[in-house]
Design a protein around this motif. Sequence first.
Motif, PDB file in Angstrom:
ATOM      1  N   PRO A 144       0.819  -1.215   0.000  1.00  0.00           N
ATOM      2  CA  PRO A 144       0.000   0.000   0.000  1.00  0.00           C
ATOM      3  C   PRO A 144       0.854   1.267   0.000  1.00  0.00           C
ATOM      4  O   PRO A 144       1.938   1.295   0.566  1.00  0.00           O
ATOM      5  CB  PRO A 144      -0.814  -0.112   1.296  1.00  0.00           C
ATOM      6  CG  PRO A 144      -0.103  -1.100   2.144  1.00  0.00           C
ATOM      7  CD  PRO A 144       0.693  -1.981   1.230  1.00  0.00           C
ATOM      8  N   LEU A 148      -1.863   8.942  -0.327  1.00  0.00           N
ATOM      9  CA  LEU A 148      -3.249   9.380  -0.122  1.00  0.00           C
ATOM     10  C   LEU A 148      -3.530   9.692   1.347  1.00  0.00           C
ATOM     11  O   LEU A 148      -4.665   9.950   1.724  1.00  0.00           O
ATOM     12  CB  LEU A 148      -4.223   8.302  -0.625  1.00  0.00           C
ATOM     13  CG  LEU A 148      -4.167   8.035  -2.134  1.00  0.00           C
ATOM     14  CD1 LEU A 148      -5.098   6.893  -2.511  1.00  0.00           C
ATOM     15  CD2 LEU A 148      -4.507   9.286  -2.922  1.00  0.00           C
ATOM     16  N   PRO A 150      -3.425   7.797   4.322  1.00  0.00           N
ATOM     17  CA  PRO A 150      -4.391   6.910   4.968  1.00  0.00           C
ATOM     18  C   PRO A 150      -4.492   7.189   6.463  1.00  0.00           C
ATOM     19  O   PRO A 150      -3.505   7.529   7.105  1.00  0.00           O
ATOM     20  CB  PRO A 150      -3.821   5.520   4.712  1.00  0.00           C
ATOM     21  CG  PRO A 150      -2.359   5.742   4.510  1.00  0.00           C
ATOM     22  CD  PRO A 150      -2.245   7.084   3.846  1.00  0.00           C
ATOM     23  N   ASP A 155      -8.083   1.972   5.139  1.00  0.00           N
ATOM     24  CA  ASP A 155      -7.698   2.859   4.039  1.00  0.00           C
ATOM     25  C   ASP A 155      -6.548   2.249   3.226  1.00  0.00           C
ATOM     26  O   ASP A 155      -6.531   2.333   1.994  1.00  0.00           O
ATOM     27  CB  ASP A 155      -7.255   4.230   4.556  1.00  0.00           C
ATOM     28  CG  ASP A 155      -8.385   5.054   5.150  1.00  0.00           C
ATOM     29  OD1 ASP A 155      -9.566   4.745   4.880  1.00  0.00           O
ATOM     30  OD2 ASP A 155      -8.071   6.003   5.903  1.00  0.00           O
ATOM     31  N   LEU A 156      -5.589   1.639   3.914  1.00  0.00           N
ATOM     32  CA  LEU A 156      -4.462   0.993   3.232  1.00  0.00           C
ATOM     33  C   LEU A 156      -4.930  -0.200   2.412  1.00  0.00           C
ATOM     34  O   LEU A 156      -4.496  -0.398   1.274  1.00  0.00           O
ATOM     35  CB  LEU A 156      -3.413   0.546   4.247  1.00  0.00           C
ATOM     36  CG  LEU A 156      -2.681   1.664   4.988  1.00  0.00           C
ATOM     37  CD1 LEU A 156      -1.857   1.092   6.140  1.00  0.00           C
ATOM     38  CD2 LEU A 156      -1.796   2.447   4.034  1.00  0.00           C
ATOM     39  N   ASP A 158      -7.985  -0.685   1.206  1.00  0.00           N
ATOM     40  CA  ASP A 158      -8.775  -0.182   0.082  1.00  0.00           C
ATOM     41  C   ASP A 158      -7.896   0.364  -1.036  1.00  0.00           C
ATOM     42  O   ASP A 158      -8.229   0.233  -2.218  1.00  0.00           O
ATOM     43  CB  ASP A 158      -9.759   0.891   0.546  1.00  0.00           C
ATOM     44  CG  ASP A 158     -11.005   0.308   1.180  1.00  0.00           C
ATOM     45  OD1 ASP A 158     -11.187  -0.931   1.157  1.00  0.00           O
ATOM     46  OD2 ASP A 158     -11.813   1.096   1.713  1.00  0.00           O
ATOM     47  N   MET A 159      -6.775   0.956  -0.695  1.00  0.00           N
ATOM     48  CA  MET A 159      -5.872   1.478  -1.721  1.00  0.00           C
ATOM     49  C   MET A 159      -5.368   0.344  -2.612  1.00  0.00           C
ATOM     50  O   MET A 159      -5.339   0.472  -3.840  1.00  0.00           O
ATOM     51  CB  MET A 159      -4.701   2.208  -1.050  1.00  0.00           C
ATOM     52  CG  MET A 159      -3.769   2.906  -1.997  1.00  0.00           C
ATOM     53  SD  MET A 159      -2.417   1.823  -2.472  1.00  0.00           S
ATOM     54  CE  MET A 159      -1.505   2.938  -3.494  1.00  0.00           C
ATOM     55  N   ARG A 163      -6.589  -0.618  -6.694  1.00  0.00           N
ATOM     56  CA  ARG A 163      -5.681  -0.836  -7.836  1.00  0.00           C
ATOM     57  C   ARG A 163      -6.037  -2.113  -8.584  1.00  0.00           C
ATOM     58  O   ARG A 163      -5.979  -2.163  -9.801  1.00  0.00           O
ATOM     59  CB  ARG A 163      -4.223  -0.875  -7.359  1.00  0.00           C
ATOM     60  CG  ARG A 163      -3.742   0.440  -6.761  1.00  0.00           C
ATOM     61  CD  ARG A 163      -3.652   1.554  -7.794  1.00  0.00           C
ATOM     62  NE  ARG A 163      -2.610   1.213  -8.751  1.00  0.00           N
ATOM     63  CZ  ARG A 163      -2.677   1.440 -10.053  1.00  0.00           C
ATOM     64  NH1 ARG A 163      -3.712   2.036 -10.579  1.00  0.00           N
ATOM     65  NH2 ARG A 163      -1.696   1.081 -10.859  1.00  0.00           N
ATOM     66  N   SER A 175     -11.557   4.128  -2.924  1.00  0.00           N
ATOM     67  CA  SER A 175     -10.335   4.827  -2.536  1.00  0.00           C
ATOM     68  C   SER A 175     -10.229   6.097  -3.374  1.00  0.00           C
ATOM     69  O   SER A 175     -10.669   6.134  -4.510  1.00  0.00           O
ATOM     70  CB  SER A 175      -9.117   3.930  -2.795  1.00  0.00           C
ATOM     71  OG  SER A 175      -7.930   4.563  -2.425  1.00  0.00           O
ATOM     72  N   GLU A 176      -9.628   7.101  -2.762  1.00  0.00           N
ATOM     73  CA  GLU A 176      -9.385   8.326  -3.508  1.00  0.00           C
ATOM     74  C   GLU A 176      -8.386   8.079  -4.622  1.00  0.00           C
ATOM     75  O   GLU A 176      -7.644   7.104  -4.597  1.00  0.00           O
ATOM     76  CB  GLU A 176      -8.816   9.405  -2.568  1.00  0.00           C
ATOM     77  CG  GLU A 176      -9.790   9.879  -1.523  1.00  0.00           C
ATOM     78  CD  GLU A 176      -9.154  10.954  -0.638  1.00  0.00           C
ATOM     79  OE1 GLU A 176      -8.410  11.793  -1.171  1.00  0.00           O
ATOM     80  OE2 GLU A 176      -9.416  10.929   0.566  1.00  0.00           O
ATOM     81  N   ARG A 177      -8.360   8.962  -5.573  1.00  0.00           N
ATOM     82  CA  ARG A 177      -7.371   8.893  -6.643  1.00  0.00           C
ATOM     83  C   ARG A 177      -6.364  10.019  -6.453  1.00  0.00           C
ATOM     84  O   ARG A 177      -6.694  11.079  -5.937  1.00  0.00           O
ATOM     85  CB  ARG A 177      -8.040   9.009  -8.010  1.00  0.00           C
ATOM     86  CG  ARG A 177      -8.974   7.834  -8.260  1.00  0.00           C
ATOM     87  CD  ARG A 177      -9.375   7.746  -9.727  1.00  0.00           C
ATOM     88  NE  ARG A 177     -10.193   6.573  -9.912  1.00  0.00           N
ATOM     89  CZ  ARG A 177      -9.724   5.349 -10.109  1.00  0.00           C
ATOM     90  NH1 ARG A 177      -8.436   5.146 -10.143  1.00  0.00           N
ATOM     91  NH2 ARG A 177     -10.536   4.341 -10.292  1.00  0.00           N
ATOM     92  N   TRP A 178      -5.172   9.769  -6.889  1.00  0.00           N
ATOM     93  CA  TRP A 178      -4.127  10.766  -6.813  1.00  0.00           C
ATOM     94  C   TRP A 178      -4.502  11.972  -7.652  1.00  0.00           C
ATOM     95  O   TRP A 178      -4.914  11.830  -8.813  1.00  0.00           O
ATOM     96  CB  TRP A 178      -2.818  10.165  -7.302  1.00  0.00           C
ATOM     97  CG  TRP A 178      -1.715  11.175  -7.423  1.00  0.00           C
ATOM     98  CD1 TRP A 178      -1.165  11.646  -8.577  1.00  0.00           C
ATOM     99  CD2 TRP A 178      -1.030  11.830  -6.368  1.00  0.00           C
ATOM    100  NE1 TRP A 178      -0.181  12.558  -8.297  1.00  0.00           N
ATOM    101  CE2 TRP A 178      -0.078  12.700  -6.934  1.00  0.00           C
ATOM    102  CE3 TRP A 178      -1.133  11.798  -4.978  1.00  0.00           C
ATOM    103  CZ2 TRP A 178       0.783  13.496  -6.184  1.00  0.00           C
ATOM    104  CZ3 TRP A 178      -0.282  12.598  -4.224  1.00  0.00           C
ATOM    105  CH2 TRP A 178       0.650  13.435  -4.827  1.00  0.00           C
TER     106      TRP A 178
END
Length: 181
Positions: A144, A148, A150, A155-156, A158-159, A163, A175-178
Amino acid sequence: MKKYVVAVTGASGIIYARRLLEVLTPLAEVHIIISDMAKKIADYEEVDLSGFDGIYVAEKDMFADIASGSFRYDAMVIIPCSMKTLAAINSGFSDNLITRAADVCLKEGRKCILMPREMPLSGIHLRNMAELDGAGATIMVISPGFYLKPKTIDDLIDMVVARVLDHLGVKHSISERWSGN
């Protein structure tokens, strides 16, 4: 409806498989293979892999639909992928349904995502991964990111799962996107 195979092998990090199954099974037909060792690791890590609306298939069921190249499915994910499984796939040693399905996936030119969680990696591990990459597999080492920012372990997780979903072409918002900001 899309069809996927998700296999869980005996490596630490079973929670990643659980999260992928939580997100993927409501959206697609998912054939689920859980190795005997993965069941032991899941018990040890206190992760429940039961109850998903998928098609559970025994690791030793070499007569399952997914053992044949004529059965159409879109992709396979092995999460986590033990180094034993990775080595077996690389050498073409299909002694169970997980390695057979991965062999079929590669020979049929389908997306095959292998997700090792091991560290450190030996030269043998790296050679196996490089050869599988050359054979068409996608190697996604479970690692991870922290860009983002976390706040929780979830959160980790989900990241990483996000992907995988991206590589499967599955729309999600887990998850958020960069954004670069």
